[in-house]
Design a protein around this motif. Structure first.
Motif, PDB file in Angstrom:
ATOM      1  N   ALA A   1      29.447  38.535  51.105  1.00  0.00           N
ATOM      2  CA  ALA A   1      29.647  39.953  50.802  1.00  0.00           C
ATOM      3  C   ALA A   1      30.996  40.149  50.134  1.00  0.00           C
ATOM      4  CB  ALA A   1      29.583  40.777  52.077  1.00  0.00           C
ATOM      5  N   GLU A   2      31.066  41.191  49.313  1.00  0.00           N
ATOM      6  CA  GLU A   2      32.344  41.542  48.725  1.00  0.00           C
ATOM      7  C   GLU A   2      32.937  42.694  49.523  1.00  0.00           C
ATOM      8  OE1 GLU A   2      32.344  42.663  44.567  1.00  0.00           O
ATOM      9  OE2 GLU A   2      34.531  42.908  44.567  1.00  0.00           O
ATOM     10  N   ALA A   3      34.209  42.559  49.846  1.00  0.00           N
ATOM     11  CA  ALA A   3      34.905  43.626  50.577  1.00  0.00           C
ATOM     12  C   ALA A   3      35.435  44.631  49.563  1.00  0.00           C
ATOM     13  CB  ALA A   3      36.055  43.034  51.375  1.00  0.00           C
TER      14      ALA A   3
ATOM     15  N   VAL B   1      37.080  38.767  48.447  1.00  0.00           N
ATOM     16  CA  VAL B   1      38.127  39.794  48.524  1.00  0.00           C
ATOM     17  C   VAL B   1      38.819  39.892  47.166  1.00  0.00           C
ATOM     18  CG1 VAL B   1      40.288  40.464  49.640  1.00  0.00           C
ATOM     19  CG2 VAL B   1      38.466  39.395  50.986  1.00  0.00           C
ATOM     20  N   ASN B   2      39.027  41.129  46.712  1.00  0.00           N
ATOM     21  CA  ASN B   2      39.664  41.326  45.404  1.00  0.00           C
ATOM     22  C   ASN B   2      41.184  41.189  45.505  1.00  0.00           C
ATOM     23  OD1 ASN B   2      37.406  42.308  43.531  1.00  0.00           O
ATOM     24  ND2 ASN B   2      37.134  43.549  45.391  1.00  0.00           N
ATOM     25  N   LEU B   3      41.767  40.570  44.499  1.00  0.00           N
ATOM     26  CA  LEU B   3      43.230  40.431  44.426  1.00  0.00           C
ATOM     27  C   LEU B   3      43.722  41.175  43.192  1.00  0.00           C
ATOM     28  CD1 LEU B   3      44.600  36.843  44.978  1.00  0.00           C
ATOM     29  CD2 LEU B   3      44.610  38.790  46.533  1.00  0.00           C
TER      30      LEU B   3
ATOM     31  N   LEU C   1      38.505  34.549  46.580  1.00  0.00           N
ATOM     32  CA  LEU C   1      39.404  35.595  46.063  1.00  0.00           C
ATOM     33  C   LEU C   1      38.981  35.918  44.643  1.00  0.00           C
ATOM     34  CD1 LEU C   1      42.827  34.299  47.411  1.00  0.00           C
ATOM     35  CD2 LEU C   1      41.394  36.152  48.310  1.00  0.00           C
ATOM     36  N   GLU C   2      38.762  37.211  44.381  1.00  0.00           N
ATOM     37  CA  GLU C   2      38.345  37.615  43.036  1.00  0.00           C
ATOM     38  C   GLU C   2      39.555  38.093  42.248  1.00  0.00           C
ATOM     39  OE1 GLU C   2      35.132  40.366  43.002  1.00  0.00           O
ATOM     40  OE2 GLU C   2      33.843  39.113  44.278  1.00  0.00           O
ATOM     41  N   VAL C   3      39.751  37.482  41.102  1.00  0.00           N
ATOM     42  CA  VAL C   3      40.880  37.831  40.242  1.00  0.00           C
ATOM     43  C   VAL C   3      40.300  38.264  38.914  1.00  0.00           C
ATOM     44  CG1 VAL C   3      42.957  36.931  39.178  1.00  0.00           C
ATOM     45  CG2 VAL C   3      42.167  35.981  41.342  1.00  0.00           C
TER      46      VAL C   3
ATOM     47  N   LEU D   1      36.480  34.517  38.804  1.00  0.00           N
ATOM     48  CA  LEU D   1      37.010  35.290  37.684  1.00  0.00           C
ATOM     49  C   LEU D   1      36.165  36.548  37.554  1.00  0.00           C
ATOM     50  CD1 LEU D   1      39.400  34.628  36.036  1.00  0.00           C
ATOM     51  CD2 LEU D   1      37.936  33.572  34.318  1.00  0.00           C
ATOM     52  N   ASP D   2      36.742  37.689  37.997  1.00  0.00           N
ATOM     53  CA  ASP D   2      36.004  38.945  38.097  1.00  0.00           C
ATOM     54  C   ASP D   2      35.917  39.621  36.725  1.00  0.00           C
ATOM     55  OD1 ASP D   2      34.688  41.025  39.262  1.00  0.00           O
ATOM     56  OD2 ASP D   2      36.328  41.640  40.583  1.00  0.00           O
ATOM     57  N   ASP D   3      34.922  40.476  36.572  1.00  0.00           N
ATOM     58  CA  ASP D   3      34.733  41.245  35.338  1.00  0.00           C
ATOM     59  C   ASP D   3      34.732  40.328  34.117  1.00  0.00           C
ATOM     60  OD1 ASP D   3      34.855  43.311  37.107  1.00  0.00           O
ATOM     61  OD2 ASP D   3      36.846  43.999  36.512  1.00  0.00           O
TER      62      ASP D   3
ATOM     63  N   LEU E   1      32.378  32.299  38.022  1.00  0.00           N
ATOM     64  CA  LEU E   1      32.511  33.359  37.022  1.00  0.00           C
ATOM     65  C   LEU E   1      31.697  34.524  37.507  1.00  0.00           C
ATOM     66  CD1 LEU E   1      32.124  31.768  33.471  1.00  0.00           C
ATOM     67  CD2 LEU E   1      34.188  32.222  34.823  1.00  0.00           C
ATOM     68  N   LYS E   2      32.301  35.717  37.493  1.00  0.00           N
ATOM     69  CA  LYS E   2      31.569  36.885  37.930  1.00  0.00           C
ATOM     70  C   LYS E   2      31.337  37.744  36.698  1.00  0.00           C
ATOM     71  CE  LYS E   2      31.407  39.765  41.935  1.00  0.00           C
ATOM     72  NZ  LYS E   2      32.065  40.318  43.095  1.00  0.00           N
ATOM     73  N   LEU E   3      30.129  37.717  36.176  1.00  0.00           N
ATOM     74  CA  LEU E   3      29.814  38.414  34.919  1.00  0.00           C
ATOM     75  C   LEU E   3      29.940  39.917  35.094  1.00  0.00           C
ATOM     76  CD1 LEU E   3      26.714  36.879  33.152  1.00  0.00           C
ATOM     77  CD2 LEU E   3      29.145  36.666  32.637  1.00  0.00           C
TER      78      LEU E   3
ATOM     79  N   VAL F   1      26.365  37.571  39.059  1.00  0.00           N
ATOM     80  CA  VAL F   1      26.249  38.765  38.218  1.00  0.00           C
ATOM     81  C   VAL F   1      26.421  40.011  39.079  1.00  0.00           C
ATOM     82  CG1 VAL F   1      24.914  37.844  36.324  1.00  0.00           C
ATOM     83  CG2 VAL F   1      23.755  38.589  38.405  1.00  0.00           C
ATOM     84  N   GLU F   2      26.990  41.022  38.465  1.00  0.00           N
ATOM     85  CA  GLU F   2      27.259  42.275  39.179  1.00  0.00           C
ATOM     86  C   GLU F   2      26.341  43.357  38.647  1.00  0.00           C
ATOM     87  OE1 GLU F   2      31.796  42.973  40.182  1.00  0.00           O
ATOM     88  OE2 GLU F   2      31.444  42.870  38.030  1.00  0.00           O
ATOM     89  N   GLY F   3      26.160  44.396  39.419  1.00  0.00           N
ATOM     90  CA  GLY F   3      25.505  45.605  38.924  1.00  0.00           C
ATOM     91  C   GLY F   3      24.004  45.465  38.726  1.00  0.00           C
TER      92      GLY F   3
HETATM   93 CA    CA Z   1      35.362  42.359  42.555  1.00  0.00          CA
END
Ligand code: CA
Ligand code: C2E
Ligand code: CA
Length: 738
Positions: free
Chosen positions: A509-511, A573-575, A605-607, A635-637, A656-658, A695-697
């Motif tokens: 899960a993403e916080a 967790v986002n940084l 950790l998402e950067v 690697l976020d976004d 990689l987080k698309l 992938v997000e969204g």
């Molecule tokens: Ca994120």
């Protein structure tokens, strides 16, 4: 007892203070003794001044400065009158001495010179006020005595009042104020020496003239009406401030009291004028007022005067409008720091001169608010207009031009110590109709707008916009509330599941942090993370999120029925970039993992990609250390920045987080072929670098299917679940375990 070092360091020793006070009193008595009518010797007079000097010294130091200090100084002014220092020279000399020596001899050296000077100026003001008031009271009682004896003289000698009564003569000749007597036609019959001296010393200039020749353009409008009433016997006396011309053409300011003298039958007979010379006092007041309303460095009007003018412009009534340019120099602090304060001061003086030459039309003024902040105000070039025009359109145009002139005036470099200094500024413009806002509101709006101009790159002007103001005000409010919010525990975390595209099982899960604001309700991170970034609060906030999320992840793991799925539930967790730069990142993370008992491999950790663009080894080192420990870095976004794909190899990244925009392209029917191609390419590249792809969204089943076919590993989105409280995730992962 030893005083704390801070107190002994700069405070003047008590004995020394006493010495200085005595010296101040000596200087003071030397200055005014020659112009006093006292019967004391000089030494006695000096001792008489000593307690007054002490009061002034105390008033200079009193905290907080204000009414108490002012009334002390006021009392000192009155005490001077009581000590027969009634010559106007005594006051101006006193103020001169206070001005030059009070801070020097009685300052404690602890507060900035500018502050002491300002206090000292206020004290002078209060001394002058106290002096003037006491003098007026004294003169009034003197005048009453004169009028009484004049009346007595009249009843004693019915026909020729000025010829007979010796008692009246004595008062008449000896009085410190001017006395004149005229008949009802206005022919001046008698004047005393004081009055003659006031008018410049030539008796014939005064005697033999007619009263109504003494008109002056600055006469109060009603003075001659009052006079007429008096002559007709409808009033006994009147008192007014009135200017006269002396025989050399200069102006004499006076307090004039005119009384009617009646004969034995009660018929009006003569008019008696008592004239007190207030010229000096008036000049002094003007000087003090000037000092209180102008900036000592640049000579421009200061904040006080500016507020007066603004207030006037805003209450000018319907049909009037105003325009305000609020200027702040760009990067002035850097200039000041590198060239030194004295050069900085000279720069400000030069800028002030240039600004002044930008606002020379009637109705325009420039003021310095402090530091490198200036304002220019325009109330329209033609305030007495009688035709109805669109005045607001006019001032908008005028204000824009004024702002343009100001930026133009700054554009020529300033020469300082042989160097060319480039000066730029940002201007916030507020303009509008009078009567709608208070000065404070206008200034706040101008200030906000100026900051908008600054953050748009500076060297420009912007117009105020109520919506932008409102946003800035909430932003400001949120920013200041942030630290307390963290302490009060107003933040909470929602979790959004990450799902394996292969089998739909919950991977982790993403916080995502939220703020439960007491007034605004629940605020999303987009509202406050940028503010927290800006103020540095992101570091403690981010630490809290990490700690809370790690604890939660460990809890989920403990809750899972043994053996049903040996793959651990992971937490993302986002940084923020600021956290990346913070030296405590690695130590904090290690500490949090240890305390929560979560193994490093369960943390990701998402950067954001943009935070790593152009990152050097120093910035990457902490991430590399964490990666070596087993923490995943995502690697976020991804795809929104411009990172060189070849560069990926160099980064300590494993996922990689698309970005959501790719998923959105896939929502269309048919899916955007370009997006499909790109995602295909990215997945292939990522897999060749042994990176996993998330992938997000993902909002629909069709998207999920498409992304699975394209080879993405995990997914996140509303199709699976919206972010929610921690127990929801627990339920989900259990359901999927069954
Ligand atoms: Ca994120
Ligand atoms: P992000 O890391 O890209 O987070 C994903 C955002 O997409 C979240 O918005 C999430 O609610 C939203 N989202 C998830 N699924 C869908 C979907 O199917 N459709 C759409 N349209 N949106 C979806 P949220 O919670 O508003 O977070 C916004 C950003 O705030 C995050 O973007 C992240 O950059 C930042 N953020 C959130 N929590 C933290 C935190 O604890 N620390 C830091 N530094 N940043 C955080
Ligand atoms: Ca994202």
């Amino acid at each position: 007892m030893k005083l704390p070092s801070q107190a002994t360091g700069s405070t003047v020793e008590p004995n020394c203070l006493e010495d200085r006070l005595q010296r101040f009193a000596t200087i003071w008595s030397r200055a005014i003794f020659p112009v006093t009518a006292t019967s004391l010797t000089r030494a006695e007079f000096e001792q008489h001044l000593l307690p007054l000097a002490r009061r002034l010294s105390d008033a200079l130091h009193s905290r907080p400065s204000g009414t108490a200090a002012n009334s002390a100084a006021h009392a000192v002014g009155a005490a001077l009158v009581a000590a027969h220092c009634t010559d106007p020279d005594a006051l101006s000399r006193t103020l001169g001495v206070v001005d030059a020596y009070l801070v020097l001899y009685c300052g404690n050296g602890q507060e900035p010179a500018e502050d002491s000077r300002a206090r000292c100026a206020r004290l002078q003001h209060a001394i002058a006020a106290g002096y003037a008031q006491a003098l007026r009271e004294r003169t009034l009682s003197e005048q009453e005595a004169i009028a009484r004896s004049a009346l007595a003289a009249r009843s004693d000698a019915m026909e020729a009042l000025h010829a007979t009564e010796t008692r009246f003569r004595a008062v008449f000749e000896g009085a410190a104020i001017g006395i004149g007597i005229a008949d009802l036609e206005g022919n001046v019959l008698e004047v005393n020496d004081t009055l003659t001296r006031m008018f410049g010393g030539l008796e014939h200039h005064v005697r033999g003239r007619k009263v109504n020749e003494w008109v002056h353009p600055e006469d109060r409008p009603n003075v001659w009406d009052l006079h007429e009433e008096l002559i007709r016997g409808e009033r006994e006396h009147f008192r007014i401030e009135k200017p006269f011309y002396r025989n050399d053409g200069t102006v004499l300011w006076t307090n004039l009291t005119v009384s009617l003298l009646r004969d034995a039958e009660g018929r009006p007979k003569y008019q008696l004028a008592l004239i007190e010379d207030t010229t000096e006092r008036r000049l002094l007041n003007l000087r003090l007022r000037y000092e209180a309303t102008h900036d000592a460095l640049t000579g421009l009007p200061n904040r006080t005067l500016f507020f007066e003018r603004l207030e006037k412009a805003l209450t000018a009534g319907e049909g009037n409008s105003f325009g305000l340019c609020y200027l702040d120099l760009d990067g002035f602090k850097a200039i000041n720091d590198s060239l030194g304060h004295s050069a900085g001061d000279r720069l400000l003086v030069e800028i002030a001169d240039r600004l002044q030459s930008c606002a020379t039309a009637p109705g325009e003024m420039v003021a310095r608010l402090g530091g490198d902040e200036f304002v220019a105000l325009t109330t329209g070039s033609d305030s007495g207009r009688d035709t109805i025009r669109d005045t607001s359109r006019d001032t908008e145009h005028e204000t824009r031009e004024l702002a343009g002139r100001i930026l133009g005036a700054l554009s020529t470099p300033v020469m300082l110590d042989g160097r060319e200094i480039r000066v730029r500024g940002s201007i916030g413009i507020v303009e509008g109709a009078a009567g709608e806002r208070t000065p404070a509101e206008v200034l706040r709006s101008a200030d906000i707008t100026m900051y908008r101009a600054k953050s748009a790159g500076g060297n420009r002007y912007e117009f105020a916009d109520p919506e932008a103001d409102a946003r800035a005000i909430t932003r400001h409010g949120l920013t200041t509330a942030l630290p307390a919010a963290l302490e009060r525990g107003e933040f909470f975390i929602e979790y959004q599941p990450l799902v394996r595209l292969g089998d739909g099982s919950v991977h982790g899960a993403e916080a995502l942090v939220r703020w439960c604001h007491p007034q605004h309700g629940v605020l999303g991170p987009d509202r406050f993370i940028p503010l927290a970034e800006h103020t540095g609060l992101i570091v403690p906030l981010g630490r809290w999120v990490l700690q809370e999320a790690a604890r939660q992840a460990r809890f989920w793991q403990d809750q899972r029925p043994a053996g049903h799925d040996d793959r651990t539930l992971r937490i993302n967790v986002n940084l923020s970039p600021a956290q990346l730069h913070h030296p405590g990142l690695v130590a904090d993370t290690v500490d949090i993992l240890e305390r929560s008992g979560l193994e490093p491999g369960a943390l990701c950790l998402e950067v954001t990609e943009s935070a790593l663009i152009g990152a050097d080894e120093d910035l990457l080192k902490p991430l590399r250390q964490l990666a070596e420990m087993g923490v995943d870095i995502a690697l976020d976004d991804f795809g929104t920045g411009y990172s060189n794909l070849a560069n990926l190899r160099r980064l300590p990244v494993s996922i990689l987080k698309l970005d959501r925009s790719f998923t959105q392209g896939m929502q269309q029917h048919p899916a955007d072929p370009v997006d499909i191609k790109i995602v295909e390419g990215i997945v292939a590249l990522a897999h060749s670098l042994e990176l996993a792809v998330t992938v997000e969204g993902v909002e629909t089943g069709a998207q999920a299917e498409q992304l699975r076919e394209l080879g993405c590993d995990t997914a996140q989105g509303w199709y699976y679940a919206r972010p929610g409280p921690p127990d929801r995730l627990h339920a989900l992962s259990l359901a999927d375990a069954v």
